[in-house]
Design a protein around this motif. Structure first.
Motif, PDB file in Angstrom:
ATOM      1  N   THR A 120     -22.923  -4.728 -13.089  1.00 41.98           N
ATOM      2  CA  THR A 120     -21.599  -5.201 -12.662  1.00 41.98           C
ATOM      3  C   THR A 120     -21.133  -4.389 -11.456  1.00 41.98           C
ATOM      4  OG1 THR A 120     -20.386  -3.653 -14.052  1.00 41.98           O
ATOM      5  CG2 THR A 120     -20.957  -5.781 -15.036  1.00 41.98           C
ATOM      6  N   SER A 121     -20.169  -4.960 -10.732  1.00 43.77           N
ATOM      7  CA  SER A 121     -19.608  -4.208  -9.605  1.00 43.77           C
ATOM      8  C   SER A 121     -18.096  -4.396  -9.563  1.00 43.77           C
ATOM      9  CB  SER A 121     -20.246  -4.651  -8.290  1.00 43.77           C
ATOM     10  OG  SER A 121     -19.971  -5.998  -8.049  1.00 43.77           O
ATOM     11  N   LEU A 122     -17.466  -3.548  -8.801  1.00 44.42           N
ATOM     12  CA  LEU A 122     -16.011  -3.547  -8.724  1.00 44.42           C
ATOM     13  C   LEU A 122     -15.624  -3.409  -7.256  1.00 44.42           C
ATOM     14  CD1 LEU A 122     -13.937  -3.385 -11.139  1.00 44.42           C
ATOM     15  CD2 LEU A 122     -13.640  -0.988 -10.538  1.00 44.42           C
ATOM     16  N   ALA A 123     -14.580  -4.146  -6.832  1.00 43.15           N
ATOM     17  CA  ALA A 123     -14.076  -3.997  -5.463  1.00 43.15           C
ATOM     18  C   ALA A 123     -12.658  -3.468  -5.552  1.00 43.15           C
ATOM     19  CB  ALA A 123     -14.091  -5.333  -4.749  1.00 43.15           C
ATOM     20  N   ILE A 124     -12.383  -2.424  -4.786  1.00 42.56           N
ATOM     21  CA  ILE A 124     -11.035  -1.848  -4.806  1.00 42.56           C
ATOM     22  C   ILE A 124     -10.481  -1.865  -3.386  1.00 42.56           C
ATOM     23  CG2 ILE A 124      -9.648   0.211  -5.270  1.00 42.56           C
ATOM     24  CD1 ILE A 124     -11.569   0.951  -7.471  1.00 42.56           C
ATOM     25  N   LYS A 125      -9.241  -2.354  -3.262  1.00 44.63           N
ATOM     26  CA  LYS A 125      -8.593  -2.387  -1.950  1.00 44.63           C
ATOM     27  C   LYS A 125      -7.262  -1.645  -2.052  1.00 44.63           C
ATOM     28  CE  LYS A 125      -6.390  -6.079  -0.226  1.00 44.63           C
ATOM     29  NZ  LYS A 125      -6.211  -7.440   0.317  1.00 44.63           N
ATOM     30  N   LEU A 126      -7.008  -0.785  -1.082  1.00 46.98           N
ATOM     31  CA  LEU A 126      -5.709  -0.108  -1.042  1.00 46.98           C
ATOM     32  C   LEU A 126      -4.721  -1.062  -0.385  1.00 46.98           C
ATOM     33  CD1 LEU A 126      -3.957   2.481  -1.272  1.00 46.98           C
ATOM     34  CD2 LEU A 126      -4.794   3.103   1.008  1.00 46.98           C
ATOM     35  N   VAL A 127      -3.700  -1.455  -1.152  1.00 53.58           N
ATOM     36  CA  VAL A 127      -2.727  -2.419  -0.633  1.00 53.58           C
ATOM     37  C   VAL A 127      -1.620  -1.676   0.123  1.00 53.58           C
ATOM     38  CG1 VAL A 127      -1.094  -4.253  -1.278  1.00 53.58           C
ATOM     39  CG2 VAL A 127      -3.226  -3.969  -2.562  1.00 53.58           C
ATOM     40  N   ARG A 128      -1.110  -0.632  -0.462  1.00 49.51           N
ATOM     41  CA  ARG A 128      -0.018   0.156   0.134  1.00 49.51           C
ATOM     42  C   ARG A 128      -0.158   1.611  -0.252  1.00 49.51           C
ATOM     43  NH1 ARG A 128       3.014  -3.762  -1.721  1.00 49.51           N
ATOM     44  NH2 ARG A 128       3.704  -2.682  -3.597  1.00 49.51           N
ATOM     45  N   GLY A 129       0.299   2.491   0.616  1.00 51.86           N
ATOM     46  CA  GLY A 129       0.326   3.916   0.267  1.00 51.86           C
ATOM     47  C   GLY A 129      -0.949   4.636   0.692  1.00 51.86           C
ATOM     48  N   TYR A 130      -1.201   5.757   0.022  1.00 55.65           N
ATOM     49  CA  TYR A 130      -2.364   6.584   0.352  1.00 55.65           C
ATOM     50  C   TYR A 130      -3.179   6.826  -0.912  1.00 55.65           C
ATOM     51  CZ  TYR A 130       0.229   7.580   4.589  1.00 55.65           C
ATOM     52  OH  TYR A 130       0.902   7.455   5.763  1.00 55.65           O
ATOM     53  N   ALA A 131      -4.481   6.753  -0.779  1.00 57.48           N
ATOM     54  CA  ALA A 131      -5.327   6.990  -1.955  1.00 57.48           C
ATOM     55  C   ALA A 131      -6.661   7.566  -1.521  1.00 57.48           C
ATOM     56  CB  ALA A 131      -5.549   5.677  -2.705  1.00 57.48           C
ATOM     57  N   GLU A 132      -7.336   8.216  -2.449  1.00 55.98           N
ATOM     58  CA  GLU A 132      -8.640   8.815  -2.137  1.00 55.98           C
ATOM     59  C   GLU A 132      -9.546   8.742  -3.360  1.00 55.98           C
ATOM     60  OE1 GLU A 132      -6.829  12.605  -1.068  1.00 55.98           O
ATOM     61  OE2 GLU A 132      -7.548  13.475  -2.950  1.00 55.98           O
ATOM     62  N   PHE A 164     -12.369  10.991  -4.941  1.00 55.74           N
ATOM     63  CA  PHE A 164     -12.971  12.323  -4.895  1.00 55.74           C
ATOM     64  C   PHE A 164     -12.815  12.947  -3.500  1.00 55.74           C
ATOM     65  CE2 PHE A 164     -15.972  10.626  -8.410  1.00 55.74           C
ATOM     66  CZ  PHE A 164     -14.963  10.817  -9.342  1.00 55.74           C
ATOM     67  N   GLY A 165     -11.598  12.854  -2.980  1.00 56.79           N
ATOM     68  CA  GLY A 165     -11.288  13.524  -1.715  1.00 56.79           C
ATOM     69  C   GLY A 165     -11.535  12.700  -0.474  1.00 56.79           C
ATOM     70  N   ALA A 166     -12.217  11.554  -0.588  1.00 57.05           N
ATOM     71  CA  ALA A 166     -12.459  10.712   0.600  1.00 57.05           C
ATOM     72  C   ALA A 166     -11.373   9.634   0.653  1.00 57.05           C
ATOM     73  CB  ALA A 166     -13.835  10.066   0.524  1.00 57.05           C
ATOM     74  N   GLU A 167     -10.622   9.597   1.752  1.00 56.28           N
ATOM     75  CA  GLU A 167      -9.496   8.673   1.849  1.00 56.28           C
ATOM     76  C   GLU A 167      -9.951   7.222   1.931  1.00 56.28           C
ATOM     77  OE1 GLU A 167      -5.477   9.838   3.952  1.00 56.28           O
ATOM     78  OE2 GLU A 167      -7.228  10.326   5.184  1.00 56.28           O
ATOM     79  N   LEU A 168      -9.153   6.326   1.328  1.00 54.91           N
ATOM     80  CA  LEU A 168      -9.422   4.900   1.460  1.00 54.91           C
ATOM     81  C   LEU A 168      -8.571   4.370   2.622  1.00 54.91           C
ATOM     82  CD1 LEU A 168      -9.292   3.609  -2.247  1.00 54.91           C
ATOM     83  CD2 LEU A 168     -11.232   4.499  -0.955  1.00 54.91           C
ATOM     84  N   ALA A 169      -9.152   3.468   3.415  1.00 53.54           N
ATOM     85  CA  ALA A 169      -8.380   2.837   4.483  1.00 53.54           C
ATOM     86  C   ALA A 169      -7.637   1.644   3.888  1.00 53.54           C
ATOM     87  CB  ALA A 169      -9.318   2.378   5.585  1.00 53.54           C
ATOM     88  N   GLU A 170      -6.438   1.387   4.377  1.00 55.37           N
ATOM     89  CA  GLU A 170      -5.642   0.302   3.812  1.00 55.37           C
ATOM     90  C   GLU A 170      -6.267  -1.054   4.157  1.00 55.37           C
ATOM     91  OE1 GLU A 170      -1.251   0.959   4.071  1.00 55.37           O
ATOM     92  OE2 GLU A 170      -1.265  -1.141   4.662  1.00 55.37           O
ATOM     93  N   GLY A 171      -6.266  -1.963   3.204  1.00 53.22           N
ATOM     94  CA  GLY A 171      -6.678  -3.344   3.463  1.00 53.22           C
ATOM     95  C   GLY A 171      -8.181  -3.581   3.470  1.00 53.22           C
ATOM     96  N   LYS A 172      -8.969  -2.547   3.189  1.00 46.93           N
ATOM     97  CA  LYS A 172     -10.423  -2.692   3.236  1.00 46.93           C
ATOM     98  C   LYS A 172     -10.971  -2.675   1.812  1.00 46.93           C
ATOM     99  CE  LYS A 172     -13.721   0.029   5.610  1.00 46.93           C
ATOM    100  NZ  LYS A 172     -13.989   1.134   6.491  1.00 46.93           N
ATOM    101  N   TYR A 173     -11.991  -3.507   1.549  1.00 47.52           N
ATOM    102  CA  TYR A 173     -12.591  -3.493   0.217  1.00 47.52           C
ATOM    103  C   TYR A 173     -13.647  -2.405   0.114  1.00 47.52           C
ATOM    104  CZ  TYR A 173     -10.396  -7.809  -1.224  1.00 47.52           C
ATOM    105  OH  TYR A 173      -9.483  -8.742  -1.584  1.00 47.52           O
ATOM    106  N   TYR A 174     -13.630  -1.671  -0.974  1.00 47.60           N
ATOM    107  CA  TYR A 174     -14.675  -0.683  -1.270  1.00 47.60           C
ATOM    108  C   TYR A 174     -15.378  -1.165  -2.524  1.00 47.60           C
ATOM    109  CZ  TYR A 174     -12.442   2.306   2.138  1.00 47.60           C
ATOM    110  OH  TYR A 174     -11.939   2.805   3.303  1.00 47.60           O
TER     111      TYR A 174
END
Ligand SMILES: Nc1ncnc2c1ncn2[C@@H]1O[C@H](COP(=O)(O)OP(=O)(O)OP(=O)(O)O)[C@@H](O)[C@H]1O
Length: 488
Positions: free
Chosen positions: A29-41, A43-53
């Motif tokens: 299985t896999s999971l996609a996470i997108k930062l919609v608003r705010g700041y998130a990381e 394990f210390g690596a920042e997520l860019a807003e609006g991009k799927y990881y």
């Protein structure tokens, strides 16, 4: 992507400041996470807003936020929950202390001490050894500290040293490695726990890929050959110190050493454990030992090293997942598959413009090549005899027939050579100066790549090998360990 394109099963999670969203994935299985608003990381690596990881291969991880955020999660996680209790504040404090050490070390190097510098203060950059029992989160802490250093905006490129051969690091399981880290290490799959390396990845990645220095130990467990591990650690330390001699400014970024859990505990292995910790302390000139959530080990380290270096006990995260033997075996398979074929994780349904740890999905696909070679094209060795009784089990006064450190040549023509499906490490060439050669030189050579023996044709004295690139192996030396892999 507009909101109408939102995948059907996408769900939003609102995270309060200093909380994290934890998830665990099942096989396939896999999971996609997108930062919609705010700041998130992660394990210390920042997520860019609006991009799927995208996360896959049974990844277990957490999205943490300092300020609060909203994330959109698509796909199926076998476990997912929010946690308010994280050790991140303690880890951030450590980072601040290390950052001060780096800045002070650099100022001292440039002979520009600040007016508030304490003249008696330590002027060395942080060289940190992380110890802890199984599943205490050592690798995660290493990653967080490295990522925070890289993100500090001071141009640091700390070295991340991985002396846990069961983990694979940047290459294959069985290897230990070190690399300078220039940009945050992503987390997307346990097949690449420390992000992608340039050795097997396509050139498209070279902009942010790492160039690790790799040594081959060949086994998952330290107790198989602690003497060899000791030697490899010391070799790696020498290499690092040589690099530092010419890159004095680079030295100021410091380093973090992630260790196997057998350094912290383990039945009957106390003597080896102590020796290997000492090997790390000496080889990497460690000045800080972090003990993750283990009172007894903390006391032991305080006693042994407390007089000369800083020993700090740090909390273990409640999010760290207990990984069982079966999971670790599957991860070794994912790692070898990824080494050969690149990182292939299917995005959950509905996600198209997905990116994987910051790279486009297609960039990470490799096509290995299968080649037939003659037995004599490659010299293959095993370090120490295959079935070796521990020294303590030998009769008193009996010497070993084959020493643990002796390279034993392997003849592929012998049935039972153990080469079929074996993982072989290809070594860098020996010293070109014949006078500089010595018997055990192959123990000290670094690894340039790995291959798998997929077929052995004894009558024709030929074997088929699978490797991620087509470079010739003729005339090279390889070492076989105890890892096997079959393409399924
Ligand atoms: N806060 C968290 N939330 C969810 N998962 C986490 C968290 N922290 C760590 N993990 C996961 O828990 C697992 C074990 O963590 P990690 O590999 O850091 O431990 P370790 O002590 O290095 O393990 P080992 O026993 O292999 O030495 C990893 O899959 C990691 O991604």
């Amino acid at each position: 992507m507009t909101s109408e394109d939102k995948p059907v099963d996408a769900r939003e999670w609102k995270l309060e400041p200093e909380t994290e969203y934890r998830f665990e994935l099942d096989p396939g299985t896999s999971l996609a996470i997108k930062l919609v608003r705010g700041y998130a990381e992660v394990f210390g690596a920042e997520l860019a807003e609006g991009k799927y990881y995208i996360f896959g291969s049974e990844c277990k991880a957490a999205v943490f936020t300092w300020q609060g955020c909203v994330i959109e999660v698509t796909g199926h996680a076998s476990t997912e929950y929010l946690s308010e209790e994280t050790p991140m504040a303690a880890y951030a404090n450590l980072h601040i202390a290390f950052e001060q050490m780096r800045v002070r070390a650099l100022r001292t190097l440039h002979r520009s001490p600040s007016y508030d510098d304490d003249p008696s203060a330590n002027t060395e950059p942080p060289r940190v050894l992380i110890l802890g029992p199984e599943n205490s989160g050592k690798t995660t802490v290493s990653k967080i500290l490295i990522n925070y250093a890289v993100r500090a905006g001071q141009g640091w490129s700390p070295l991340l040293v991985n002396v846990d051969p069961s983990e694979g690091g940047w290459s294959a399981p069985g290897a230990i490695s070190v690399a300078p880290v220039h940009s945050p290490l992503p987390t997307c799959s346990p097949a690449n726990p420390l992000g992608s390396a340039a050795t097997s990845a396509p050139t498209a990645l070279s902009s942010n890929a790492l160039l690790p220095l790799v040594y081959w130990y060949g086994h998952a467990e330290i107790k198989r050959n602690p003497l060899l591990m000791d030697r490899l650690i010391r070799n790696m330390g020498e290499n690092v110190n040589e690099k530092y001699d010419v890159d004095i400014e680079g030295r100021m970024s410091g380093l973090v050493v992630d260790t196997p859990s057998s350094f912290a505990s383990g039945p009957g292995a106390n003597e080896h454990r102590q020796k290997l910790i000492k090997a790390c302390v000496d080889a990497f000139k460690i000045n800080v030992i972090l003990v993750v959530g283990h009172e007894k080990l903390n006391v032991e380290m305080q006693r042994t090293y407390g007089a000369h270096l800083t020993v700090v006990k740090i909390p273990k995260s409640g999010g760290v997942v207990e990984l069982d033997h079966g999971y670790r075996e599957r991860v070794h398979n994912y790692q070898l598959h990824t080494y050969m074929y690149g990182q292939i994780i299917q995005a959950p349904p509905g996600i198209s413009s997905a990116t994987l740890g910051g790279e486009a999905l297609t960039d990470l696909v490799l096509s290995p090549s299968s080649t037939v070679i003659n037995f004599d094209d490659l010299s293959i060795f095993r370090i120490g005899a295959e079935t070796m009784a521990p020294s303590s089990a030998l009769p008193i006064g009996a010497a070993r027939v084959v020493s643990e450190m002796q390279p034993v040549p392997i003849d592929p023509a012998q049935s039972g050579s153990g080469l079929l499906n074996a993982v072989l490490a290809i070594l860098a060439p020996p010293n070109p100066d014949e006078n500089e050669r010595y018997d055990e030189e192959i123990l000290d050579l670094t690894v340039t790549g790995f291959l798998i023996v997929t077929n052995i044709d004894i009558p024709h004295r030929k074997m088929t090998i699978l490797a991620p690139n087509q470079g010739s192996v003729v005339g090279k030396t390889a070492i076989v360990g105890s890892f096997e892999w079959q393409d399924q």
